[in-house]
Design a protein around this motif. Structure first.
Motif, PDB file in Angstrom:
ATOM      1  N   GLU A  27      50.439  59.590  45.587  1.00  0.00           N
ATOM      2  CA  GLU A  27      49.767  60.616  46.097  1.00  0.00           C
ATOM      3  C   GLU A  27      48.853  61.033  44.812  1.00  0.00           C
ATOM      4  O   GLU A  27      48.033  61.459  45.077  1.00  0.00           O
ATOM      5  CB  GLU A  27      50.538  61.788  46.818  1.00  0.00           C
ATOM      6  N   LEU A  28      49.375  61.058  43.648  1.00  0.00           N
ATOM      7  CA  LEU A  28      48.734  61.519  42.589  1.00  0.00           C
ATOM      8  C   LEU A  28      47.809  60.677  41.841  1.00  0.00           C
ATOM      9  O   LEU A  28      46.635  60.880  41.519  1.00  0.00           O
ATOM     10  CB  LEU A  28      49.791  62.102  41.505  1.00  0.00           C
ATOM     11  N   VAL A  29      48.274  59.085  41.892  1.00  0.00           N
ATOM     12  CA  VAL A  29      47.468  58.317  41.126  1.00  0.00           C
ATOM     13  C   VAL A  29      46.806  57.295  42.044  1.00  0.00           C
ATOM     14  O   VAL A  29      45.843  56.526  41.368  1.00  0.00           O
ATOM     15  CB  VAL A  29      48.561  57.421  40.099  1.00  0.00           C
ATOM     16  N   GLY A  30      47.163  57.226  43.220  1.00  0.00           N
ATOM     17  CA  GLY A  30      46.351  56.276  44.159  1.00  0.00           C
ATOM     18  C   GLY A  30      44.890  55.945  44.184  1.00  0.00           C
ATOM     19  O   GLY A  30      44.394  54.995  44.060  1.00  0.00           O
ATOM     20  N   GLU A  31      44.405  57.426  44.171  1.00  0.00           N
ATOM     21  CA  GLU A  31      42.859  57.160  44.202  1.00  0.00           C
ATOM     22  C   GLU A  31      42.347  56.691  42.896  1.00  0.00           C
ATOM     23  O   GLU A  31      41.283  55.911  42.971  1.00  0.00           O
ATOM     24  CB  GLU A  31      42.233  58.908  44.267  1.00  0.00           C
ATOM     25  N   SER A  32      42.904  57.090  41.757  1.00  0.00           N
ATOM     26  CA  SER A  32      42.401  56.336  40.615  1.00  0.00           C
ATOM     27  C   SER A  32      42.645  54.987  40.466  1.00  0.00           C
ATOM     28  O   SER A  32      41.922  54.161  39.970  1.00  0.00           O
ATOM     29  CB  SER A  32      43.151  57.105  38.980  1.00  0.00           C
ATOM     30  N   VAL A  33      44.026  54.427  40.886  1.00  0.00           N
ATOM     31  CA  VAL A  33      44.344  53.007  40.723  1.00  0.00           C
ATOM     32  C   VAL A  33      43.391  52.124  41.635  1.00  0.00           C
ATOM     33  O   VAL A  33      42.847  51.088  41.517  1.00  0.00           O
ATOM     34  CB  VAL A  33      45.784  53.170  41.490  1.00  0.00           C
ATOM     35  N   ARG A  34      42.948  52.700  42.918  1.00  0.00           N
ATOM     36  CA  ARG A  34      42.248  52.102  43.956  1.00  0.00           C
ATOM     37  C   ARG A  34      40.722  51.945  43.343  1.00  0.00           C
ATOM     38  O   ARG A  34      39.962  50.827  43.150  1.00  0.00           O
ATOM     39  CB  ARG A  34      41.952  52.821  45.126  1.00  0.00           C
ATOM     40  N   GLU A  35      40.206  52.970  42.615  1.00  0.00           N
ATOM     41  CA  GLU A  35      38.904  53.041  42.154  1.00  0.00           C
ATOM     42  C   GLU A  35      38.598  52.068  40.892  1.00  0.00           C
ATOM     43  O   GLU A  35      37.818  51.439  40.725  1.00  0.00           O
ATOM     44  CB  GLU A  35      38.311  54.528  41.712  1.00  0.00           C
ATOM     45  N   VAL A  36      39.565  52.152  40.081  1.00  0.00           N
ATOM     46  CA  VAL A  36      39.501  51.397  39.088  1.00  0.00           C
ATOM     47  C   VAL A  36      39.996  49.914  39.015  1.00  0.00           C
ATOM     48  O   VAL A  36      39.350  49.059  38.425  1.00  0.00           O
ATOM     49  CB  VAL A  36      40.405  51.977  37.647  1.00  0.00           C
ATOM     50  N   GLY A  37      40.530  49.636  39.998  1.00  0.00           N
ATOM     51  CA  GLY A  37      40.918  48.097  40.323  1.00  0.00           C
ATOM     52  C   GLY A  37      42.166  47.776  39.471  1.00  0.00           C
ATOM     53  O   GLY A  37      42.629  46.543  38.971  1.00  0.00           O
ATOM     54  N   THR A  38      43.059  48.925  39.249  1.00  0.00           N
ATOM     55  CA  THR A  38      44.068  48.936  38.136  1.00  0.00           C
ATOM     56  C   THR A  38      45.134  47.604  38.499  1.00  0.00           C
ATOM     57  O   THR A  38      45.538  46.814  37.755  1.00  0.00           O
ATOM     58  CB  THR A  38      45.128  49.865  38.045  1.00  0.00           C
ATOM     59  N   ILE A  39      45.542  47.323  39.875  1.00  0.00           N
ATOM     60  CA  ILE A  39      46.796  46.468  40.147  1.00  0.00           C
ATOM     61  C   ILE A  39      46.050  45.079  39.923  1.00  0.00           C
ATOM     62  O   ILE A  39      46.946  44.464  39.306  1.00  0.00           O
ATOM     63  CB  ILE A  39      47.138  46.699  41.669  1.00  0.00           C
ATOM     64  N   GLN A  40      44.812  44.932  40.442  1.00  0.00           N
ATOM     65  CA  GLN A  40      44.337  43.371  40.118  1.00  0.00           C
ATOM     66  C   GLN A  40      44.003  43.181  38.788  1.00  0.00           C
ATOM     67  O   GLN A  40      44.295  42.197  38.217  1.00  0.00           O
ATOM     68  CB  GLN A  40      42.855  43.410  41.125  1.00  0.00           C
ATOM     69  N   ASN A  41      43.710  44.157  37.826  1.00  0.00           N
ATOM     70  CA  ASN A  41      43.150  44.129  36.773  1.00  0.00           C
ATOM     71  C   ASN A  41      44.539  43.648  35.724  1.00  0.00           C
ATOM     72  O   ASN A  41      44.495  43.062  34.717  1.00  0.00           O
ATOM     73  CB  ASN A  41      42.359  45.093  36.096  1.00  0.00           C
ATOM     74  N   ILE A  42      45.596  44.256  36.077  1.00  0.00           N
ATOM     75  CA  ILE A  42      46.746  44.004  35.180  1.00  0.00           C
ATOM     76  C   ILE A  42      47.208  42.601  35.609  1.00  0.00           C
ATOM     77  O   ILE A  42      47.631  41.776  34.496  1.00  0.00           O
ATOM     78  CB  ILE A  42      47.959  45.117  35.628  1.00  0.00           C
ATOM     79  N   GLU A  43      47.139  42.167  36.894  1.00  0.00           N
ATOM     80  CA  GLU A  43      47.616  40.764  37.135  1.00  0.00           C
ATOM     81  C   GLU A  43      46.559  39.712  36.164  1.00  0.00           C
ATOM     82  O   GLU A  43      46.952  38.818  35.917  1.00  0.00           O
ATOM     83  CB  GLU A  43      47.322  40.712  38.639  1.00  0.00           C
ATOM     84  N   ARG A  44      45.240  40.303  36.198  1.00  0.00           N
ATOM     85  CA  ARG A  44      44.371  39.368  35.696  1.00  0.00           C
ATOM     86  C   ARG A  44      44.793  39.313  34.092  1.00  0.00           C
ATOM     87  O   ARG A  44      44.752  38.085  33.445  1.00  0.00           O
ATOM     88  CB  ARG A  44      43.138  39.916  35.634  1.00  0.00           C
ATOM     89  N   LEU A  45      45.279  40.121  33.412  1.00  0.00           N
ATOM     90  CA  LEU A  45      45.646  40.319  32.066  1.00  0.00           C
ATOM     91  C   LEU A  45      47.052  39.464  32.023  1.00  0.00           C
ATOM     92  O   LEU A  45      47.459  38.549  31.014  1.00  0.00           O
ATOM     93  CB  LEU A  45      46.258  41.586  31.494  1.00  0.00           C
ATOM     94  N   LEU A  46      48.091  39.705  32.933  1.00  0.00           N
ATOM     95  CA  LEU A  46      49.375  38.476  32.832  1.00  0.00           C
ATOM     96  C   LEU A  46      48.879  37.283  33.055  1.00  0.00           C
ATOM     97  O   LEU A  46      49.578  36.244  32.283  1.00  0.00           O
ATOM     98  CB  LEU A  46      50.205  38.954  34.087  1.00  0.00           C
ATOM     99  N   GLU A  47      47.979  36.838  34.100  1.00  0.00           N
ATOM    100  CA  GLU A  47      47.484  35.520  34.250  1.00  0.00           C
ATOM    101  C   GLU A  47      46.925  34.752  32.742  1.00  0.00           C
ATOM    102  O   GLU A  47      47.334  33.858  32.253  1.00  0.00           O
ATOM    103  CB  GLU A  47      46.546  35.353  35.211  1.00  0.00           C
ATOM    104  N   GLY A  48      46.131  35.595  32.151  1.00  0.00           N
ATOM    105  CA  GLY A  48      45.374  35.160  30.994  1.00  0.00           C
ATOM    106  C   GLY A  48      46.392  35.183  29.936  1.00  0.00           C
ATOM    107  O   GLY A  48      46.253  34.200  29.192  1.00  0.00           O
ATOM    108  N   ALA A  49      47.427  36.108  29.698  1.00  0.00           N
ATOM    109  CA  ALA A  49      48.327  36.116  28.637  1.00  0.00           C
ATOM    110  C   ALA A  49      49.275  34.627  28.990  1.00  0.00           C
ATOM    111  O   ALA A  49      49.775  33.894  27.923  1.00  0.00           O
ATOM    112  CB  ALA A  49      49.220  37.281  28.280  1.00  0.00           C
ATOM    113  N   THR A  50      49.466  34.462  29.930  1.00  0.00           N
ATOM    114  CA  THR A  50      50.539  33.345  30.186  1.00  0.00           C
ATOM    115  C   THR A  50      49.743  31.998  30.046  1.00  0.00           C
ATOM    116  O   THR A  50      50.302  31.169  29.669  1.00  0.00           O
ATOM    117  CB  THR A  50      50.965  33.314  31.845  1.00  0.00           C
ATOM    118  N   ALA A  51      48.487  32.014  30.502  1.00  0.00           N
ATOM    119  CA  ALA A  51      47.639  30.646  30.332  1.00  0.00           C
ATOM    120  C   ALA A  51      47.537  30.581  28.912  1.00  0.00           C
ATOM    121  O   ALA A  51      47.309  29.607  28.221  1.00  0.00           O
ATOM    122  CB  ALA A  51      46.463  30.862  31.062  1.00  0.00           C
ATOM    123  N   GLY A  52      47.326  31.583  28.176  1.00  0.00           N
ATOM    124  CA  GLY A  52      46.919  31.320  26.631  1.00  0.00           C
ATOM    125  C   GLY A  52      48.154  31.307  25.688  1.00  0.00           C
ATOM    126  O   GLY A  52      48.226  31.243  24.620  1.00  0.00           O
TER     127      GLY A  52
END
Length: 215
Positions: A27-52
């Motif tokens: 309820e406090l952070v959801g709006e920000s998480v959605r707007e920024v794309g936080t969930i998907q962006n963290i996953e992209r970092l994890l994918e990149g770090a694993t690949a590299g």
């Protein structure tokens, strides 16, 4: 941005209570998480770090029953205790952990449950002063950190400040975090972005960070 052998990805609190719609802080952070794309962006970092082959460190937030006996705390600290955020039944049991607010977001589990991922002892307020993050980084010869996770103006900023004081080169990924918006307390994400620009060695976005991590 170049990633060298002494670079690591550090994530703070990639947990359900922050990042799942069922989490107690949504309820406090959801709006920000959605707007920024936080969930998907963290996953992209994890994918990149694993690949590299870049090591991944996680500094989690857990509260046990004895932590609820604290007699004072700041505004958000008290709120976390009130709503049972990051609660676990005890430090020596995983009973009731899977799928709880303290558990990882499901889509991150293939990366965070890997034997190659270093999960530190929990931090207790916001910063890593009371866990073993700095020790684990130093013991692996890490001098440069790419920092992301939740939440921007609390745990991420506190980790940034402490790691800088310990001599680490810290880059913050601006769109792989988010923060609460409160009508009285203000916009935590905007506040963090201002401070990141003042403090961090660099502030970059996920596209640049993921490209660098993946090599």
């Amino acid at each position: 941005m170049m990633v060298d052998h002494d670079t690591a990805l550090v994530l703070t609190d990639p947990q359900n209570d922050f990042l799942s719609e069922a989490g107690v802080a949504w309820e406090l952070v959801g709006e920000s998480v959605r707007e920024v794309g936080t969930i998907q962006n963290i996953e992209r970092l994890l994918e990149g770090a694993t690949a590299g082959g870049v090591p991944i460190f996680v500094s989690p937030h857990y509260y046990y029953a004895h932590d609820h006996q604290w007699r004072f705390g700041g505004t958000l600290e008290q709120k976390m205790h009130e709503i049972g955020m990051f609660d676990r039944r005890g430090p020596l049991t995983l009973e009731g952990f899977e799928g709880s607010g303290a558990d990882w977001l499901d889509q991150y589990k293939p990366y965070l449950q890997s034997d190659a991922t270093i999960v530190t002892s929990p931090h207790k307020v916001y910063g890593p002063q009371n866990n073993d993050l700095a020790l684990q980084l130093r013991k692996r010869g890490i001098g440069r950190v790419i920092l992301a996770g939740m939440s921007a103006n609390l745990c991420v900023e506190s980790h940034l400040r402490d790691l800088l004081e310990h001599g680490f080169d810290v880059t913050v990924v601006s769109d792989a975090t988010a923060a609460a918006r409160h009508p009285d307390l203000g916009d935590g994400y905007a506040a963090a972005m201002t401070n990141f620009r003042y403090l961090a060695n660099a502030v970059i976005d996920t596209a640049e960070a993921a490209k660098a991590l993946s090599g």
